[in-house]
Enzyme design. Structure first.
Site, short mmCIF file in Angstrom:
data_model
loop_
_atom_site.label_atom_id
_atom_site.label_comp_id
_atom_site.label_asym_id
_atom_site.label_seq_id
_atom_site.Cartn_x
_atom_site.Cartn_y
_atom_site.Cartn_z
N ASP A 199 0.83 -1.20 0.00
CA ASP A 199 0.00 0.00 0.00
C ASP A 199 0.87 1.25 0.00
O ASP A 199 2.07 1.21 0.31
CB ASP A 199 -0.91 -0.04 1.25
CG ASP A 199 -2.22 0.70 1.05
OD1 ASP A 199 -2.33 1.50 0.11
OD2 ASP A 199 -3.14 0.47 1.86
N ASP B 251 -10.79 1.97 -2.99
CA ASP B 251 -11.27 1.60 -1.66
C ASP B 251 -12.79 1.53 -1.62
O ASP B 251 -13.37 0.96 -0.70
CB ASP B 251 -10.79 2.64 -0.62
CG ASP B 251 -9.38 2.35 -0.14
OD1 ASP B 251 -8.87 1.25 -0.44
OD2 ASP B 251 -8.79 3.21 0.51
#
Ligand code: GLA
Length: 717
Positions: free
Chosen positions: A456, A525
């Site tokens: 990430d 997301d």
């Protein structure tokens, strides 16, 4: 026809791919000039293009759009691809050809290198063109080398410039977005002047993605000429599309945004990222399929693999992870049919929220008293692979790492260190920082038998300074990215079974550069199934479903508060690499049973989704249901996915005309047993049965029952 051909008298080069040609020539000034990019040409035809008379120019015009790498200087007034400043203050480059090479970098591929230098200074420029026997994509990049004895500053060093043929009008397709609404497709008339698509954030960004598609305004999903290109780069970037009043259009693209410049000392070399271009007939659908095929054939490290169904704990637990809770979730995920269990954020250091712990990559002993091994072993025992979330490029100021190395972050000495999500960016351009990250990552993966990393990167750059290297601080924008690449590449070498998901707060770092060293991407997301349809529609314009992770999460959705049926959520996620992200401890027995059935259904068709050809039958947002179809390359099977948001009484319910089928065949619906003729499916279409009401969906799997008649025989099935 040979793949790379040369007519020495005319100075014309012709590169051919299976269905397209690209031609250029060295003009009388020594500059490489564009000739053609379109359907196949012979070398004679390419020379004919070269002899077409140029329109007259006045003393106010400069070189027209059409250089292979427009340079700042002379009478070039468009956006320069190459902008240099020599030590004596000269700011212009003059081409002097020095040679060429034709290489065979791999069986089936060919590469042309055109070599130049500046007429006065020993700055060398090599233009690279690579073509592959299995793709119409042409890869281009530029290598700059300072063989002089004084430093040179590269103020702009694009990978390539691309020129379109004359058309009466041009249209630009691209994607825009923001966090949690990435890859929204835009298709708009190309304005006159310069249109800049860019990221100044140090990452590819959620806001734009480094690809463009241009057409003459007449292409559709299934017809028409489309010219497109994509940058294989994961940092800041800029693509400038130009349309001039004399009817020309083209674009230049490369790493970096305006402002930072790159020093190139004596003996130093700079290689730009690849800018890959594709000309395609057959509309936007065919262009997307070509990009998908190219990504599978030439970009992804393990293209043939079937990606497993994953479970990810993030939406279920947030930062609240511990061994017992994770083991319980893992047991439920395994029962559902998950094959890869990924523990997300919260497992290390003092990480109980976004406020602390980033940088301290040892398991929190309170939550994992025996370290990670007991959980990894349990996940393996359950028959799943184990994956772990990491964010190696970041640090919370509230961490042992930052307390020890406050100088490791991007910063300027006298400026605020702006925190986003309570974190700062580690300066990966520093060798010691990259080495530190590589060290703990390779140990973590090796010591625990970790099969998968979700890598990430959760904030954009700010105050991107490098005080120790004040003289070359701007290098941070490129060296940072190269070192991220390098760490990932080394991890892959150390751990050949390791697979990696590229994530940057969702889709902040989705690009061909990242794809060439990872296995899948997290596009957003936002896991709301309805929003996701549009995000996936934009994502798939360039990137294949094989890379597109998609989770089924709980309702009401955390982002939108919307509730849609489990089946609809599954069918949306079935369009990519299926994952589950809901809190399985809260799923009822009925939901778990339905979910297990839908996971099993996905496993029966995922080879089509992940390796078949995508046809977008109806885009989301169009009136009526949205639909996509995946077809096996040999036409033996197809999957049709249909998603209906809200039916309106009296609105037409269109029959979906299927593509890519074997014309001589009949197809059996795997669920109902109904047999359809390919001709009827293609010409008159199919109306999948949708339950009444909002958020209805269907997955129709059709399998060929009559193989094509060869030599007069026909077999039934
Ligand atoms: C990012 C990712 C999410 C999740 C969180 C964890 O936002 O995109 O999927 O991993 O970080 O902090």
């Amino acid at each position: 026809m040979s793949v790379i051909a040369f007519a020495p008298d005319a100075g014309v080069w012709l590169l051919s791919t299976p269905r397209t040609s690209y031609a250029l020539r060295i003009d009388a000034t020594g500059a490489p000039c564009h000739l053609a990019w379109g359907p196949l040409l012979t070398l004679d035809e390419a020379q004919e293009v070269a002899t077409a008379p140029a329109p007259p120019v006045s003393s106010f015009e400069g070189r027209p759009v059409g250089d292979e790498l427009p340079v700042d200087g002379g009478t070039m007034y468009g956006p320069p691809s190459l902008q240099v400043r020599f030590a004596d203050g000269t700011r212009a480059f003059e081409w002097q050809p020095t040679g060429h090479r034709v290489l065979e970098p791999a069986p089936g591929s060919a590469e042309l290198v055109l070599e130049f230098r500046d007429r006065v200074h020993l700055l060398r420029v090599a233009l690279h063109y690579r073509v592959h026997g299995d793709s119409d994509v042409i890869e281009r990049w530029t290598v700059l080398r300072n063989d002089g004895d004084a430093p040179v500053t590269l103020q702009r060093a694009d990978s390539a410039a691309w020129t379109l043929p004359f058309r009466d009008g041009y249209r630009l397709s691209h994607v825009t977005g923001q966090w949690s609404s990435e890859t929204q497709l835009r298709r708009e008339t190309l304005p006159f002047g310069e249109t800049v698509l860019t990221s100044r954030r140090g990452i590819t960004s959620h806001h734009a993605n480094p690809w463009v598609m241009l057409d003459a305004g007449d292409a559709t999903e299934s017809h028409g000429q489309v010219w497109s290109a994509a940058l294989a780069w994961s940092g800041s970037w800029r693509i400038t599309v130009q349309r001039t009043p004399d009817g020309r259009a083209g674009f230049t693209g490369g790493a970096g945004h305006e402002g930072p410049s790159l020093p190139l000392g004596p003996g130093e070399e700079y290689t730009t990222p690849v800018h890959a271009g594709l000309y395609c007939e057959g509309g936007f659908g065919a262009a997307s399929r070509e990009w998908h095929a190219y990504t599978l054939a030439q970009v992804l490290p393990h293209p043939r693999e079937i990606r497993p169904v994953l479970y990810n704990s993030w939406e279920a637990t947030g930062f609240d992870v511990d061994e017992a809770g994770q083991k319980a979730l893992a047991a439920r995920a395994a029962a559902l049919g998950a094959e890869l269990y990924v523990m997300d954020d919260g497992w290390f250091g003092a990480r109980r929220s976004a406020e602390a712990g980033l940088g301290d990559w040892t398991p929190d002993p309170d939550r994992f008293p025996g370290g990670l091994s007991p959980l990894v072993e349990e996940v393996h025992r359950l028959g799943m692979r184990f994956g772990l979330w990491v964010e190696p490029e970041m640090v919370n100021p509230d961490s042992d790492l930052y307390r020890e190395h406050p100088d490791w972050v991007l910063h300027f000495p006298d400026r605020t260190r702006t925190e986003l999500r309570s974190q700062l960016v580690l300066n990966f351009a520093r060798r010691d920082v990259a080495e530190w990250a590589y060290g703990w990552l390779t140990r973590l993966v090796g010591d625990h038998g970790i099969d998968f990393l979700k890598w990430d990167m959760n904030r954009a750059f700010s105050e991107a300074g490098w005080p120790d290297r004040a003289d070359r601080a701007d290098e941070v924008w490129t060296t940072y990215v190269h070192h991220v690449y390098d760490v990932i590449d080394r991890l892959r070498v150390d751990h050949p079974r390791l697979r990696i998901e590229a994530c940057s707060g969702g889709g902040g770092r989705v690009d061909l550069g990242m794809m060439s060293r990872t296995d899948q991407a997290w596009p957003s997301d936002n896991t709301d199934a309805a929003d996701r349809l549009a995000i996936q529609h934009g994502y798939g314009q360039l990137y294949p479903a094989r890379t597109m992770a998609a989770w089924v999460t709980d309702v009401p959705n955390q982002f939108t508060g919307r509730s849609v049926p489990l089946r609809f959520r599954f069918h949306v996620a079935t369009a990519g690499v299926l994952g589950i992200g809901g809190d399985l401890s809260r799923w009822s027995d009925a939901e778990l049973a339905e979910g297990a059935g839908l996971v099993a259904e996905y496993k029966r068709v995922r080879h089509l989704v992940q390796h078949g050809e995508l046809h977008r039958l109806r885009a989301p947002g169009e009136h009526g249901p949205a639909a996509t179809q995946y077809v096996a390359a040999d036409g033996s099977e197809t999957l049709l996915l249909v998603w209906q948001r809200t039916p309106r009484h009296g609105s037409p319910s269109p029959a979906l005309r299927l593509a890519g089928l074997d014309p001589a065949a009949r197809y059996r619906d795997a669920r109902t047993g109904t047999v359809h003729s390919a001709t009827v499916l293609r010409e008159y279409g199919i109306r999948p049965e949708l339950p009444p009401g909002d958020w209805a969906s269907a997955a129709v799997h059709l399998i060929r029952v009559v193989p094509p008649i060869e030599g007069g025989g026909a077999a039934g099935g």
